[in-house]
Design an enzyme around this catalytic site. Structure first.
Site, short mmCIF file in Angstrom:
data_model
loop_
_atom_site.label_atom_id
_atom_site.label_comp_id
_atom_site.label_asym_id
_atom_site.label_seq_id
_atom_site.Cartn_x
_atom_site.Cartn_y
_atom_site.Cartn_z
N LYS A 188 0.85 -1.28 0.00
CA LYS A 188 0.05 0.01 -0.18
C LYS A 188 0.81 1.22 0.09
O LYS A 188 0.68 2.34 -0.77
CB LYS A 188 -0.87 -0.13 1.31
CG LYS A 188 -1.91 -1.13 1.20
CD LYS A 188 -2.85 -1.11 2.44
CE LYS A 188 -2.20 -1.34 3.85
NZ LYS A 188 -1.75 -2.39 4.07
N ARG A 245 -9.44 0.27 9.24
CA ARG A 245 -9.09 -1.22 9.49
C ARG A 245 -10.48 -1.73 10.30
O ARG A 245 -9.77 -3.03 10.50
CB ARG A 245 -7.71 -0.92 10.29
CG ARG A 245 -6.55 -1.43 9.37
CD ARG A 245 -5.51 -0.93 10.24
NE ARG A 245 -4.26 -2.01 9.73
CZ ARG A 245 -3.04 -1.26 9.02
NH1 ARG A 245 -3.04 0.12 9.09
NH2 ARG A 245 -2.28 -2.27 8.91
N ARG A 263 11.81 -6.42 4.58
CA ARG A 263 11.68 -4.93 4.86
C ARG A 263 12.10 -4.70 6.29
O ARG A 263 12.91 -3.77 6.60
CB ARG A 263 10.01 -4.77 4.96
CG ARG A 263 9.97 -3.31 5.20
CD ARG A 263 8.44 -2.74 4.75
NE ARG A 263 7.40 -3.27 6.08
CZ ARG A 263 6.12 -2.80 5.77
NH1 ARG A 263 5.55 -2.41 4.68
NH2 ARG A 263 5.37 -3.24 6.88
N ARG A 300 11.82 -1.26 11.48
CA ARG A 300 10.41 -1.36 11.85
C ARG A 300 10.57 -2.85 12.68
O ARG A 300 10.71 -3.82 12.38
CB ARG A 300 9.44 -1.51 10.90
CG ARG A 300 8.97 -0.10 10.51
CD ARG A 300 7.95 -0.41 9.51
NE ARG A 300 6.64 -1.04 10.13
CZ ARG A 300 5.38 -1.12 9.33
NH1 ARG A 300 5.45 -0.57 8.49
NH2 ARG A 300 4.45 -1.65 10.13
N ARG A 353 -0.42 -9.36 13.85
CA ARG A 353 -0.99 -8.52 12.74
C ARG A 353 -2.07 -9.05 11.81
O ARG A 353 -2.91 -8.50 11.54
CB ARG A 353 0.07 -7.68 11.98
CG ARG A 353 0.41 -6.54 12.73
CD ARG A 353 2.04 -6.12 12.47
NE ARG A 353 2.07 -5.59 11.14
CZ ARG A 353 3.54 -5.62 10.83
NH1 ARG A 353 4.38 -6.26 11.30
NH2 ARG A 353 3.55 -4.99 9.89
P1 ADP Z 1 1.37 -2.72 8.24
O1 ADP Z 1 2.49 -3.05 7.66
O2 ADP Z 1 0.98 -3.64 9.34
O3 ADP Z 1 0.23 -2.57 7.07
P2 ADP Z 1 1.22 0.07 8.97
O4 ADP Z 1 2.16 0.70 8.82
O5 ADP Z 1 -0.30 0.40 8.26
O6 ADP Z 1 1.46 -1.71 9.10
O7 ADP Z 1 0.61 0.15 10.67
C1 ADP Z 1 1.52 -0.15 11.75
C2 ADP Z 1 0.64 -0.22 12.94
O8 ADP Z 1 0.12 1.08 13.37
C3 ADP Z 1 -0.36 -1.17 13.10
O9 ADP Z 1 0.14 -2.61 13.23
C4 ADP Z 1 -1.34 -0.67 14.17
O10 ADP Z 1 -0.76 -0.89 15.38
C5 ADP Z 1 -1.47 0.68 13.98
N1 ADP Z 1 -2.33 1.33 13.11
C6 ADP Z 1 -2.19 1.85 11.79
N2 ADP Z 1 -3.32 1.92 11.20
C7 ADP Z 1 -4.18 1.59 12.06
C8 ADP Z 1 -5.73 1.91 12.08
N3 ADP Z 1 -6.65 2.39 11.02
N4 ADP Z 1 -6.12 1.40 13.23
C9 ADP Z 1 -5.70 0.99 14.36
N5 ADP Z 1 -4.26 0.78 14.33
C10 ADP Z 1 -3.63 0.95 13.37
#
Ligand code: ADP
Length: 193
Positions: free
Chosen positions: A14, A89, A128, A134, A146
């Site tokens: 994404k 989400r 990654r 990260r 996750r």
């Molecule tokens: P991923 O690689 O899991 O898609 P992101 O960078 O989008 O990772 O998000 C990292 C973390 O930030 C998630 O695991 C969560 O803890 C938090 N997070 C991100 N977006 C949301 C959301 N819309 N609702 C709740 N938590 C979120």
């Protein structure tokens, strides 16, 4: 005004696609993950509130996340379109997004999902994690958690947006350019309408 939701499991690409799409369609890119990480790094109040959830690979509670998203949108009064990455989400977040956009006379234009199977995705995340710093990408248990969060809380959004006629799915396996082209052809289709 176009409001696109980029949808997909962790590692689906994404963020990578958003970088290209925001330029091409002049969209403001809002990545909730990036915003949380920024707040974590700068030890803000929001960062402190989100930290324990993020460390475990749990979703941050809806209330915090929705408030943060609304603040980000409000910061961009000149925007002619948004690209939401990592939001919504949960069903509650999707409902909140719809209600919020409605106060501005807007709505979600389309949800575009990047599809790839879990094995490919988990490998991508571990790769990654070697360079991104990260911590949530370096630990297989956190990655697995996750995915559990995704399956339980985020996957129901596929039906949610399908029922509204707003769900589009794109094959997320291929070169970055190829995938950008696939997403663009979906976007171009509804821009023309
Ligand atoms: P991923 O690689 O899991 O898609 P992101 O960078 O989008 O990772 O998000 C990292 C973390 O930030 C998630 O695991 C969560 O803890 C938090 N997070 C991100 N977006 C949301 C959301 N819309 N609702 C709740 N938590 C979120």
């Amino acid at each position: 005004m176009i409001n696109i939701v980029l949808f997909g499991k962790p590692g689906a690409g994404k963020g990578t696609q958003a970088e290209f799409l925001k330029e091409k369609y002049n969209l403001v890119h809002i990545s909730t993950g990036d915003i949380f990480r920024y707040n974590l790094k700068n030890n803000t109040e929001l960062g402190q509130q989100a930290k324990t959830y993020m460390d475990r690979g749990d979703l941050v509670p809806d209330e915090l996340t929705v408030k943060m998203l609304q603040d980000e949108v409000e910061k961009k009064p000149q925007a002619t379109g948004f690209l939401f990455d990592g939001f919504p989400r949960t069903i509650a977040q999707a409902d909140a997004l719809e209600a919020f956009l409605k106060t501005k006379g807007w709505s979600v234009t389309a949800t575009i999902a990047l599809e790839a199977n879990d094995e490919v995705l988990i490998q991508r995340l571990l790769e990654r994690g070697k360079t991104s710093g990260r911590t949530d990408d370096q630990d297989e248990n956190k990655i697995r958690n996750r995915y559990e969060e995704y399956n339980e809380k985020t996957a129901p959004l596929i039906d949610y947006y399908t029922q509204k006629g707003l769900f589009y799915s794109v094959n997320g396996i291929g070169s970055i350019e190829e995938i950008t082209r696939r997403i663009s052809s979906v976007i171009d289709d509804f821009i023309d309408k």
